[in-house]
Every structure is written in structure tokens, then in C-alpha cells.
Design an enzyme around this catalytic site. Structure first.
Site, short mmCIF file in Angstrom:
data_model
loop_
_atom_site.label_atom_id
_atom_site.label_comp_id
_atom_site.label_asym_id
_atom_site.label_seq_id
_atom_site.Cartn_x
_atom_site.Cartn_y
_atom_site.Cartn_z
N PHE A 33 -11.15 -46.10 26.02
CA PHE A 33 -11.32 -46.29 27.47
C PHE A 33 -10.86 -45.04 28.19
CE2 PHE A 33 -9.70 -47.64 31.67
CZ PHE A 33 -10.88 -48.16 32.19
N GLY A 34 -11.76 -44.47 29.00
CA GLY A 34 -11.46 -43.30 29.81
C GLY A 34 -11.46 -43.64 31.28
N TYR A 35 -10.49 -43.10 32.01
CA TYR A 35 -10.37 -43.37 33.45
C TYR A 35 -10.23 -42.09 34.27
CZ TYR A 35 -5.50 -42.70 32.09
OH TYR A 35 -4.34 -42.18 31.57
N GLY A 36 -10.07 -40.96 33.63
CA GLY A 36 -9.94 -39.66 34.30
C GLY A 36 -10.91 -38.67 33.66
N SER A 37 -10.38 -37.55 33.20
CA SER A 37 -11.27 -36.52 32.64
C SER A 37 -12.00 -36.97 31.38
CB SER A 37 -10.49 -35.23 32.36
OG SER A 37 -9.48 -35.44 31.39
N GLU B 97 -4.15 -35.59 24.67
CA GLU B 97 -3.43 -36.43 25.62
C GLU B 97 -1.92 -36.45 25.42
OE1 GLU B 97 -5.04 -37.85 28.18
OE2 GLU B 97 -6.91 -37.05 27.42
#
Length: 188
Positions: free
Chosen positions: A10-14, A87
Site C-alpha cells: 500500500f502506497g500513500y505518498g511517493s 523506506e
């Protein structure tokens, strides 16, 4: 017949606009119990220890719309190694397996995501607008300028018709305008 296990990120930024790993599918998704916030003081990717910037964290409370990437199982370990190197440079995030809902069909899947560690020294928490503006303007790190990061995230959210009121307000204060015009209404 048993369903084949899947591996999701799950990605929420870059990660939404620059995942950096191979994937089979990318689907709009929502995670509940967390929200997107510029709350991580960046000393590497978007700033330095002398002139820190900010990056997004998935912080406790609310809900966050982003993208769930399905990765082939044979690429799981390679993808995890890549994500950890990217990350976890300063260990400000907690790698977690969380339930996300795929927006297309409402199906729930378990996905690896990165939650901000509120106990970490780089957790900035909620900040006044003036402090956010200062850090975004000054931050430049190995991945580029913080203001470009904020703009790229806003552009991607607008293209996906996702609203993020806090980030949009900051973008307006920075004089940034999303490429795709006004995003459709949705949770902030």
C-alpha cells in the site's frame, strides 16, 4: 480450489507515483485507522540534518486513500528488500501488514505498508502551517526538493480524484496547483 496467496503493497505518498518495483496491478485502495500527514522530518530523501525537509507518514487516526500494488509472489523478497532500503534509511517507519480495501470491488487484502513511528526522533507530529512551509521550502535531499515531492503527491492525488484537505491547503499556501484540476470529493 484454494485461492493463491497474494502479496500487496500500500502506497500513500511517493510510492503512488514512483513505486520503484515491479507489480502486476495497481488499484485505488483505502486503509482505515490511519491518515496521510507531512509529519516525518526528512534528513535524507527531502532534507539534511542541517536543513531538514518533510515527507509523508501514515499516522494514527482517520482513513487514507492510496494505491495497492499487487506484486508477483516470486518477487516478494526482492520487493521487500527494495522497500526496506528505501523506506527504512533512518527507521522512522514501522513496517506493518494491514488490511486495505480495494476501491474497485470492495475486496479486502493484506498489504505491507509503512506507518510512522511516533516515538522516533524524526516524528514531527502535527505542525503549524508556518513550520510546514519553512520545512518544505528549505528541504532538499538525495531524492530532490521537498516542494517537488509535495507537488508530485498533490498532482497524483488529483489525477486519482482523491481529496486530502490538509495537503491541499498546504499546496495552496505554497502556490502549487494540481495538474488534474479539482479532485472529486472523498475522505481527507
Amino acid at each position: 480450489m484454494d485461492e493463491m496467496p497474494e502479496f500487496w503493497v500500500f502506497g500513500y505518498g511517493s510510492l503512488m507515483w514512483r513505486p520503484g518495483f515491479a507489480f502486476d496491478a495497481a488499484e485505488p485502495a483505502v486503509i482505515r485507522g490511519y491518515h496521510r500527514r507531512l509529519c516525518v522530518i526528512s534528513h535524507v530523501h527531502r532534507g539534511t540534518p542541517e536543513k531538514p525537509g518533510l515527507v509523508l507518514g501514515l499516522d494514527a487516526g482517520g482513513a487514507c486513500q492510496g494505491i495497492a500494488f499487487r506484486v508477483r509472489l516470486e518477487l516478494r523478497e526482492e520487493t521487500l528488500a527494495y522497500l526496506r532500503a528505501r523506506e527504512q534509511v533512518t527507521s522512522v517507519y514501522i513496517e506493518a501488514l494491514k488490511q486495505v480495501e480495494l476501491r474497485r470491488d470492495g475486496r479486502r487484502v493484506s498489504a505491507i505498508t509503512y506507518l510512522v513511528d511516533r516515538r522516533h526522533r524524526q516524528y514531527g507530529g502535527p505542525m503549524e502551517t508556518e513550520e510546514l512551509l519553512r520545512l518544505v521550502h528549505q528541504g532538499v535531499g538525495i531524492s530532490g526538493a521537498c516542494i517537488d515531492y509535495v507537488k508530485a503527491t498533490l498532482d497524483h492525488l488529483a489525477a486519482m480524484h482523491i481529496r486530502d484537505a490538509r495537503l491541499e491547503a498546504l499546496g495552496k499556501a505554497l502556490g502549487l496547483h494540481a495538474k488534474a484540476g479539482d479532485a472529486a470529493s472523498g475522505p481527507a
